[in-house]
Design an enzyme around this catalytic site. Structure first.
Site, PDB file in Angstrom:
ATOM      1  CG  ASN A 289     -45.063 -35.488 -21.712  1.00  0.00           C
ATOM      2  OD1 ASN A 289     -45.162 -35.951 -22.711  1.00  0.00           O
ATOM      3  ND2 ASN A 289     -43.542 -35.567 -21.546  1.00  0.00           N
TER       4      ASN A 289
ATOM      5  CB  SER B 182     -39.967 -37.785 -21.938  1.00  0.00           C
ATOM      6  OG  SER B 182     -40.436 -36.393 -21.790  1.00  0.00           O
TER       7      SER B 182
ATOM      8  CB  ALA C  39     -30.944 -39.736 -24.819  1.00  0.00           C
TER       9      ALA C  39
ATOM     10  N   GLY D 133     -25.058 -30.412 -21.259  1.00  0.00           N
ATOM     11  CA  GLY D 133     -26.109 -31.702 -20.823  1.00  0.00           C
ATOM     12  C   GLY D 133     -26.164 -32.533 -21.941  1.00  0.00           C
TER      13      GLY D 133
ATOM     14  CG  ASN E 109     -38.789 -31.853 -23.714  1.00  0.00           C
ATOM     15  OD1 ASN E 109     -39.217 -31.809 -24.825  1.00  0.00           O
ATOM     16  ND2 ASN E 109     -38.583 -32.808 -22.883  1.00  0.00           N
TER      17      ASN E 109
ATOM     18  N   GLY F 264     -28.559 -34.565 -26.421  1.00  0.00           N
ATOM     19  CA  GLY F 264     -27.365 -33.789 -26.551  1.00  0.00           C
ATOM     20  C   GLY F 264     -26.365 -34.721 -27.411  1.00  0.00           C
TER      21      GLY F 264
ATOM     22  CG  ASN G 198     -44.636 -32.348 -25.009  1.00  0.00           C
ATOM     23  OD1 ASN G 198     -43.916 -31.516 -25.384  1.00  0.00           O
ATOM     24  ND2 ASN G 198     -44.313 -33.775 -24.998  1.00  0.00           N
TER      25      ASN G 198
ATOM     26  CE  LYS H  79     -41.699 -31.711 -28.790  1.00  0.00           C
ATOM     27  NZ  LYS H  79     -40.352 -31.982 -27.874  1.00  0.00           N
TER      28      LYS H  79
END
Lengths: 320, 320
Positions: A206, A269, A22, A19, A116, A24, A202, A198
């Site tokens: 997010n 993201s 960006a 995958g 994530n 990876g 998020n 995290k």
């Protein structure tokens, strides 16, 4: 030789990056640029990367990966069996773990997911055995700006640990490999703690940014947003404690908010995904933690609502 | 003669319509069209209406109010003292009650507010005395399509009652006046019940539609939205009971959802306000009920969050 946490990786491991969006492309690209034997499985940009290689504009120094030096694939069956699988798929593609990763596995293959949210290590462990699995968190601001062009804007630290056990020689050797290739890396004692740490960022940022289509500075720019962020963080702390036995210090609330104020008009993201009409990583960041909380008997009404607001956003996005 | 609930309005009352947007223009316009002595206070469309009169395209029959027959004002000091003040201001202008309405009041003036949400009668009662105050709910789909042009799309029923007491001759005479002028009107025994009955629809649908920028059919088109709507309705029922002693039947949840499914891709007033960059009626529809619930010790975490999401939407709207 069976893969396990007590054995370091081989000296020059065969690495598959599964995958190569960006994240990876950047982390795998740093390893390849340093001379590692890295093989990239990708879909969207396969033709462009095969033709032009990758261009990485990085705040830590630009680099190019010329097409003739890169091993890129669009089919895992064409790839070698590997020592290390680096999973950088978007979690919305986790139902592809089995077909994409199975062909890369041999007895001593280890797997490091840099995805994530929660539940990725668990799913990989179910499919391939928990002894293979490590997890890591990429603290990085990175975008694919056009086909085969990556922009690494800020940060870059990777923290990593073993899945459901303390760190040993294996994860330390992986971290050392990243460090040598120019990626700051740190081994954590408790991966679950790191994951929930995290999530405390998020989940509110997010989530609210994607629901409201607002950057983080707007969310924190008035009492209603500040209060929502704090209340959601409180729920994440309660869920981590009640569902996973993870004790997050309450001081994280203040420090994460302060950190975020310093980031200016930041787009998460999920916010970027929403704006671009791409699926958001709802299950990994919101759904899995919510289900863990429910299983642990922890009441998280705001997370319950946020998850549903995001599902509505996602199912009614343009093109969905 | 002091205004009170036991005396009907005079035979041909002097009526002031305060805030003649779409709702005020339509209902006041029906009264004026029927020959009532109606005086309109307006701001936005004052020049257009004074010049061209109003054009009302109505599903119940179009009509025109020619400029030379209309009494329109931009200053309440120029208006006569009245028997009935019809308050159709947007609730975001409720801080203007005192300057706008005081000049219209004499001893026997009654006040009927047809505004949305909760708290309007209470505020009018504080300022002008509770004995003057009636409240009504306009079930109507109506828009101002351009200056001085109103489009009445559907419905039109007005239900009305006395503030904090049972209905008497006064509110019955007002309802009869509306009926005679072509507006279906019904007197309710319990205005508080009626207000909360309306909120059980407005809070979930106005709220979610404005937060997500989605029409009601999208909100109800998948389980996450359906679950959110129902959970918010449950909170409204709990708030009505705990905070106001109002018992809403749980069957309302199902019936309101069914009704809404039949409405197709409907845009709520908050959704329209949000899209047009206008302030939404957040305090009347969400803030006041939330504070009532909190005062009554009723936990409404979804309403708490929805209120804050809307405040964020509103404070960060274009032009705010």
């Amino acid at each position: 030789m069976r893969s396990d946490a007590d054995s370091p990786l081989p000296q020059r491991p065969v690495i598959a990056v599964v995958g190569a969006g960006a994240v990876g492309a950047y982390y795998g690209g740093r390893l390849a640029h340093h001379g590692h034997d890295a093989h990239f499985l990708l879909r969207t940009d396969f033709d462009a990367v095969r033709k032009y290689g990758w261009t990485v504009r990085s705040c830590h120094g630009d680099f190019k990966l010329p097409a003739d030096s890169l091993r890129v694939y669009d089919d895992p069956a064409k790839m070698p069996r590997t020592d290390l699988v680096l999973v950088t798929l978007k979690t919305t593609a986790n139902d592809q773990f089995e077909p994409l990763i199975t062909p890369l596995i041999k007895d001593n293959t280890s797997i490091l997911t840099l995805q994530n949210g929660l539940g990725n290590e668990e799913r990989l462990a179910e499919l391939f055995g928990g002894h293979r699995v490590m997890g890591g968190m990429a603290f990085v601001c990175i975008n694919r700006v056009e086909p085969a062009v990556i922009h690494h804007i800020a940060e870059g630290l990777v923290t990593m640990g073993e899945f459901a056990r303390p760190p040993g020689p294996r994860v330390k050797s992986v971290a050392a490999m990243f460090e040598t290739a120019g990626v700051p890396a740190r081994v954590v004692d408790d991966l679950a703690l790191g994951r929930w740490e995290k999530l405390i960022w998020n989940i509110p940022f997010n989530g609210l940014s994607a629901v409201l289509d607002q950057t983080t500075d707007l969310l924190l720019g008035s009492p209603p947003g500040d209060e929502l962020v704090r209340a959601i963080m409180e729920e994440v702390i309660a869920a981590a404690r009640g569902a996973a036995g993870v004790d997050l210090p309450r001081s994280l609330i203040e420090s994460r908010i302060e950190l975020t104020r310093g980031m200016g008009p930041y787009k998460t993201s999920s916010h970027l995904d929403m704006q671009a009409g791409r699926p958001m990583e709802i299950e990994a960041i919101f759904g899995y933690p919510l289900r863990r909380a429910q299983q642990g008997g922890v009441k998280t009404p705001l997370l319950w609502a946020l998850y549903r607001l995001l599902k509505l956003r996602d199912s009614n996005r343009s093109g969905a």
